[in-house]
Design a protein around this motif. Structure first.
Motif, short mmCIF file in Angstrom:
data_model
loop_
_atom_site.label_atom_id
_atom_site.label_comp_id
_atom_site.label_asym_id
_atom_site.label_seq_id
_atom_site.Cartn_x
_atom_site.Cartn_y
_atom_site.Cartn_z
N ALA A 1 33.85 58.75 30.40
CA ALA A 1 35.17 58.19 30.14
C ALA A 1 35.04 56.73 29.70
N VAL A 2 35.95 56.32 28.85
CA VAL A 2 35.95 54.93 28.35
C VAL A 2 36.55 54.02 29.42
N LEU A 3 35.82 52.98 29.76
CA LEU A 3 36.30 52.04 30.78
C LEU A 3 37.35 51.11 30.20
N PRO A 4 38.37 50.77 30.99
CA PRO A 4 39.37 49.81 30.51
C PRO A 4 38.81 48.39 30.59
N GLY A 5 39.45 47.46 29.88
CA GLY A 5 39.05 46.06 29.96
C GLY A 5 38.14 45.65 28.81
N ALA A 6 37.66 44.42 28.90
CA ALA A 6 36.82 43.83 27.85
C ALA A 6 35.39 43.69 28.33
N THR A 7 34.45 43.79 27.39
CA THR A 7 33.05 43.56 27.76
C THR A 7 32.83 42.06 27.97
N ALA B 1 35.42 30.85 47.26
CA ALA B 1 35.00 32.21 47.61
C ALA B 1 36.02 33.23 47.10
N SER B 2 37.30 32.91 47.21
CA SER B 2 38.35 33.80 46.70
C SER B 2 38.22 33.97 45.19
N MET B 3 37.92 32.87 44.50
CA MET B 3 37.71 32.94 43.05
C MET B 3 36.59 33.91 42.72
N HIS B 4 35.49 33.81 43.47
CA HIS B 4 34.34 34.69 43.21
C HIS B 4 34.72 36.15 43.42
N TYR B 5 35.31 36.46 44.54
CA TYR B 5 35.60 37.86 44.84
C TYR B 5 36.78 38.39 44.02
N LEU B 6 37.66 37.50 43.56
CA LEU B 6 38.70 37.91 42.63
C LEU B 6 38.06 38.25 41.28
N GLY B 7 37.07 37.44 40.88
CA GLY B 7 36.33 37.75 39.66
C GLY B 7 35.59 39.07 39.78
N MET B 8 35.05 39.35 40.96
CA MET B 8 34.36 40.63 41.17
C MET B 8 35.36 41.79 41.17
N ALA B 9 36.58 41.53 41.64
CA ALA B 9 37.60 42.58 41.62
C ALA B 9 38.00 42.94 40.19
N ALA B 10 37.70 42.03 39.24
CA ALA B 10 38.01 42.29 37.84
C ALA B 10 36.97 43.20 37.18
N VAL B 11 35.85 43.45 37.88
CA VAL B 11 34.78 44.27 37.31
C VAL B 11 35.22 45.74 37.27
N ARG B 12 35.00 46.36 36.14
CA ARG B 12 35.30 47.78 35.97
C ARG B 12 34.01 48.51 35.60
N VAL C 1 41.02 41.58 32.12
CA VAL C 1 41.30 40.25 31.58
C VAL C 1 42.27 39.44 32.44
N PRO C 2 43.44 39.98 32.85
CA PRO C 2 44.35 39.18 33.67
C PRO C 2 43.73 38.71 34.98
N LEU C 3 42.97 39.57 35.65
CA LEU C 3 42.34 39.16 36.91
C LEU C 3 41.29 38.08 36.69
N THR C 4 40.57 38.18 35.59
CA THR C 4 39.56 37.17 35.28
C THR C 4 40.20 35.82 35.03
N VAL C 5 41.28 35.81 34.27
CA VAL C 5 42.01 34.56 34.02
C VAL C 5 42.60 34.02 35.32
N LEU C 6 43.11 34.91 36.16
CA LEU C 6 43.66 34.49 37.44
C LEU C 6 42.60 33.82 38.31
N SER C 7 41.37 34.32 38.25
CA SER C 7 40.30 33.71 39.03
C SER C 7 40.04 32.28 38.57
N LEU C 8 40.19 32.01 37.28
CA LEU C 8 40.05 30.64 36.76
C LEU C 8 41.17 29.76 37.28
N VAL C 9 42.39 30.28 37.29
CA VAL C 9 43.55 29.51 37.79
C VAL C 9 43.36 29.18 39.27
N VAL C 10 42.89 30.16 40.05
CA VAL C 10 42.65 29.94 41.48
C VAL C 10 41.62 28.84 41.68
#
Length: 258
Positions: A204-210, A123-134, A80-89
């Protein structure tokens, strides 16, 4: 290697994401046209609205498209924090580009620097959003396709800023927004084709939100913002309409004074 599906809901997510990119682009262009016709605080406010519209449109396009992203053999969740950060970027870099062309006297230089900055930011926003993928596995990228996606982002951003400076008529804005929406979508799917996933089966249960828990409500909220802002801009008089209204009132006021 896991099988990647970029459209698990068929054409729904690609079509909807393209529509969101077009709406954000059209709204941003209209706001920039309004900004360049004004000065002072009014110009600043219109530029902020333009930047928020374009940034929101790009981010919403990305994550609506991600609703259709799936990998066989693993669930997908989002930090969640990385996803929100991608929006801010996305907001900040688009704001920097729009303000550069909105206030700079050397617009050619501002266009080049603003396009480069904004493109790299998108592009940074996109790859930051991808970095949020778990997921259960390791994500890698094809370097050539990554480079191509960044190049598309820079070209698309430069074209968007050029359009903001040079396009005025509603029909031209509509055509430009359709082209820009296509460019942003092309950047996204080129970047997604660069993705490679080596799945490691696990219970194992993945962290984060669906996506449905977090991405979908946020995308709906931002999409509503775009529609409401579009209505506000459509109903707001242009500088020419205000001037015509003021000119029409002057004879009436002069007649009343006599």
């Amino acid at each position: 290697m896991g099988h990647l599906d970029h459209a698990t809901f068929g054409w729904l997510t690609p079509a909807l994401s393209y529509a969101m990119a077009c709406i954000g682009a059209a709204l941003g262009l209209r706001c920039t046209v309004r900004a360049l016709a004004t000065t002072g605080r009014s110009r600043r406010n219109w530029l902020i609205t333009a930047a928020s519209a374009i940034g929101t449109g790009i981010w919403t396009m990305h994550f609506v498209a991600m609703l259709g992203f799936g990998v066989s053999g693993t669930e997908i969740r989002y930090n969640v924090p990385l996803t929100v950060l991608s929006l801010v970027v996305a907001m900040l870099v688009v704001c920097a580009g729009v303000f550069a062309v909105g206030y700079s006297r050397d617009r050619a230089r501002a266009l080049l620097l603003g396009g480069l900055t904004t493109g790299l930011g998108v592009a940074s926003m996109h790859y930051l959003g991808m970095a949020a993928v778990r997921l259960h596995g390791e994500v890698t990228y094809d370097p050539a396709l990554v480079a191509l996606s960044v190049a598309i982002a820079v070209v698309a951003a430069t074209a968007a800023l050029w359009a903001a400076l040079n396009i005025r008529s509603p029909i031209a804005v509509t055509v430009a927004s359709l082209v820009m929406g296509g460019a942003v979508s092309s950047m996204h799917y080129t970047a997604m084709w660069a993705v490679r996933v080596e799945v490691t089966p696990s219970t194992a249960v993945l962290p984060g939100a669906t996506a449905m828990q977090f991405i979908f409500p946020l995308a709906v909220g931002l999409g509503s913002y775009l529609f409401l802002t579009s209505a506000f801009v459509a109903l707001s008089p242009t500088a020419g309409e205000r001037e015509a209204s003021a000119s029409a009132q002057r004879p009436v006021e002069n007649a009343a004074a006599h």
